[in-house]
Design an enzyme around this catalytic site. Structure first.
Site, short mmCIF file in Angstrom:
data_model
loop_
_atom_site.label_atom_id
_atom_site.label_comp_id
_atom_site.label_asym_id
_atom_site.label_seq_id
_atom_site.Cartn_x
_atom_site.Cartn_y
_atom_site.Cartn_z
N ARG A 1 -3.28 5.74 3.44
CA ARG A 1 -3.40 4.75 4.51
C ARG A 1 -3.19 5.47 5.84
O ARG A 1 -2.07 5.80 6.21
CB ARG A 1 -2.37 3.64 4.33
CG ARG A 1 -2.38 2.58 5.44
CD ARG A 1 -1.31 1.50 5.15
NE ARG A 1 -1.25 0.54 6.22
CZ ARG A 1 -0.48 0.67 7.31
NH1 ARG A 1 0.30 1.74 7.44
NH2 ARG A 1 -0.48 -0.27 8.25
N SER B 1 -4.94 -7.54 -0.70
CA SER B 1 -3.65 -8.05 -0.25
C SER B 1 -3.68 -9.58 -0.23
O SER B 1 -4.63 -10.18 0.29
CB SER B 1 -3.33 -7.54 1.16
OG SER B 1 -3.20 -6.14 1.18
N LYS C 1 4.67 -1.11 9.01
CA LYS C 1 3.43 -1.79 9.37
C LYS C 1 3.73 -2.73 10.53
O LYS C 1 4.22 -3.85 10.32
CB LYS C 1 2.89 -2.56 8.17
CG LYS C 1 1.47 -3.05 8.34
CD LYS C 1 0.96 -3.69 7.07
CE LYS C 1 -0.49 -4.17 7.27
NZ LYS C 1 -1.00 -4.88 6.07
#
Length: 505
Positions: free
Chosen positions: A332, A403, A432
């Site tokens: 990511r 998600s 995040k």
């Protein structure tokens, strides 16, 4: 409109022509097989475009093995003398680097057969084990480090019942013995220890014809000769799934000609093996990716933003984590100062090599183009990213994760196109910045009560101290960023998470 991947500079993956390659190569397959199926096996190999030869002694095999593309060992008609020959054959195949397919016929039905199979596997030279699901389960139970053998299987003789969770067993056994495993039944499963695939078996009449299972072992052996030109495009697991798909298609095609009549089917099946081609194989969407819950147990997520924008540090952390036993890694790369374009592509390729070295599932976050360019194992997308159906159409048999944060999102998500789910944030997280409000472990229980059946991981703010409730709520594993990326020893951090998950499961 033609899809163009920005990472591939106008290049495209060549079309797959597996059957054409196999038939052009006309591989020599040496069959040490049982007395009942020799003719059927030889005719089947000829029909697919291979050259069969049956061998009964070491003196003969020494002359043949240097020309062989693969060796099949089928223990159907077992004697002590044959066991010695199997071992001599394995040693010769090793010397000349010839792949070996082992068909452990009936090993679930008796202790002697099982002991022979285990001895052959323990040589470390078997390239593929192909058995029915009862046989594969018997091998796994015997080798399982937990030593919790389950003797309740319904298989008898050389036939086996449909064993629940065969996909998981195939995955575990492939990792345990370090070679691909094919478990056949009403639905066939294949795993190379990193990926798992399901393929429809064909037509039920195939189980009423002696030799169809044994021939499959020989067909898989022949397919090995066609793998090398495809290895940059397909994992060995997906490649073997295509072989299973071809075999099942031939069976279904044959029934359309013969009807449900075993005698007529045998002849029609040979014709179908001969006539099915790549166009037919690729046009039929028969392969289904499967995510075994084991693959999600310790799910590490990271990018350069998690290690001070230091590429070498990320590579080192990921390798340490893989050595420690992470079961999945998601690349990511997001945020200010992170890599883009060619630099991101090159780092993604290096990370793929590390994950492949340790048989760790490798997933790309959000970036479908990157996942395709590096041929990652999968891609994970969010609710605001590309629609799941579009993702599936682009990535084919790769793992697709999604998600889901709420019951409302679950109901509006086309989960039929996904293979696994990330639920969160479980707790407050700094990894995040745009994360939603924490939903807590109970959200997993709520989603499963509302119909979520896919394996899932909890994500967001997870540490060793707070991971246990997530697993107890029904998650297959935990997705972790900081607790591994920022650890003094990522290896030890992963080991601790593994111990925690193993203790709960």
């Amino acid at each position: 409109m033609t899809y163009e991947n920005p990472y591939m500079n106008g290049q495209i993956w060549p079309k797959l022509n597996i059957l054409e390659i196999l038939r052009q190569r006309n591989p020599l397959v040496i069959c040490i097989t049982n007395d009942v199926v020799r003719t059927f096996t030889a005719n089947g190999l000829l029909a697919i475009g291979a050259s069969p030869v049956m061998s009964e002694c070491s003196e003969d095999l020494k002359d043949l093995i240097i020309h062989a593309s693969a060796l099949l060992i089928n223990i159907g008609t077992l004697t002590p003398d044959k066991v010695s020959y199997y071992k001599e054959a394995i040693a010769l195949a090793k010397k000349y680097e010839v792949p070996i397919v082992l068909d452990p016929v009936g090993c679930h039905a008796g202790a002697y057969r099982l002991s022979v199979v285990l001895d052959l596997i323990k040589t470390g030279e078997i390239s593929l084990v192909r058995g029915n699901q009862s046989e594969i389960k018997a091998i796994y139970d015997a080798l399982s480090p937990n030593n919790q053998a389950d003797t309740s299987t319904t298989g008898k003789g050389v036939d086996g019942g449909q064993i629940e969770d065969s996909a998981v067993i195939a995955y575990r056994l492939a990792r345990l013995i370090n070679c691909p495993v094919v478990a056949t039944g009403e639905e066939d499963y294949v795993s190379d220890g990193t990926r798992v695939f399901a393929v429809p078996h064909g037509h039920p009449i195939m189980t009423a014809v002696t030799g169809t299972g044994c021939l499959l072992g020989a067909v898989l052996a022949a397919f090995f000769s066609a793998y090398y030109p495809c290895k940059n495009r397909l994992s060995i697991g997906e490649f073997l799934a295509y072989a299973l798909a071809y075999y099942g298609l031939a069976g279904e095609s044959a029934v359309q000609v013969s009807g449900v009549q075993p005698g007529s089917f045998s002849v029609a099946f040979m014709d179908s093996l001969y006539t099915v081609d790549d166009a037919v194989l690729m046009s039929e969407n028969r392969i289904r990716p499967v995510v075994a819950p084991d693959q999600l147990q310790v799910y590490f997520i990271g990018g350069t933003q998690d290690v001070g924008l230091n590429e070498n540090r990320l590579l080192s952390v990921v390798e340490d984590a893989c050595r420690g036993g992470v079961t999945c890694f998601q690349f990511r790369e997001k945020g200010a100062g992170t890599l883009v374009g060619q630099q991101k592509l090159e780092l993604a390729q290096q990370l793929k090599q590390i994950c492949a070295k340790y048989n760790v599932l490798y997933v790309i976050n959000d970036d479908v183009d990157l996942a395709m360019a590096v041929n990652a194992d999968g891609v994970h997308v969010g609710q605001e990213d590309m629609r799941l159906e579009e993702v599936r159409n682009l990535v084919g048999h790769k793992v697709v994760g999604i998600s889901i944060h709420s019951v409302e999102e679950l109901h509006k998500t086309d989960v039929i196109y996904a293979d696994c789910v990330g639920v969160g944030p479980m707790y407050a997280t700094s990894s995040k910045p745009d994360a939603q409000e924490p939903c807590g472990p109970n959200r997993i229980t709520e989603l499963q009560a509302e119909g979520l059946t896919l394996p899932c991981v909890g994500i967001g703010g997870i540490t060793l101290d707070n991971a246990k409730p997530i697993l107890q709520a029904g998650a297959s594993g935990v997705a972790v960023i900081s607790a591994i990326a920022h650890a003094d020893s990522p290896y030890e951090a992963v080991q601790q998470f593994k111990c925690l998950v193993d203790g709960i499961k």
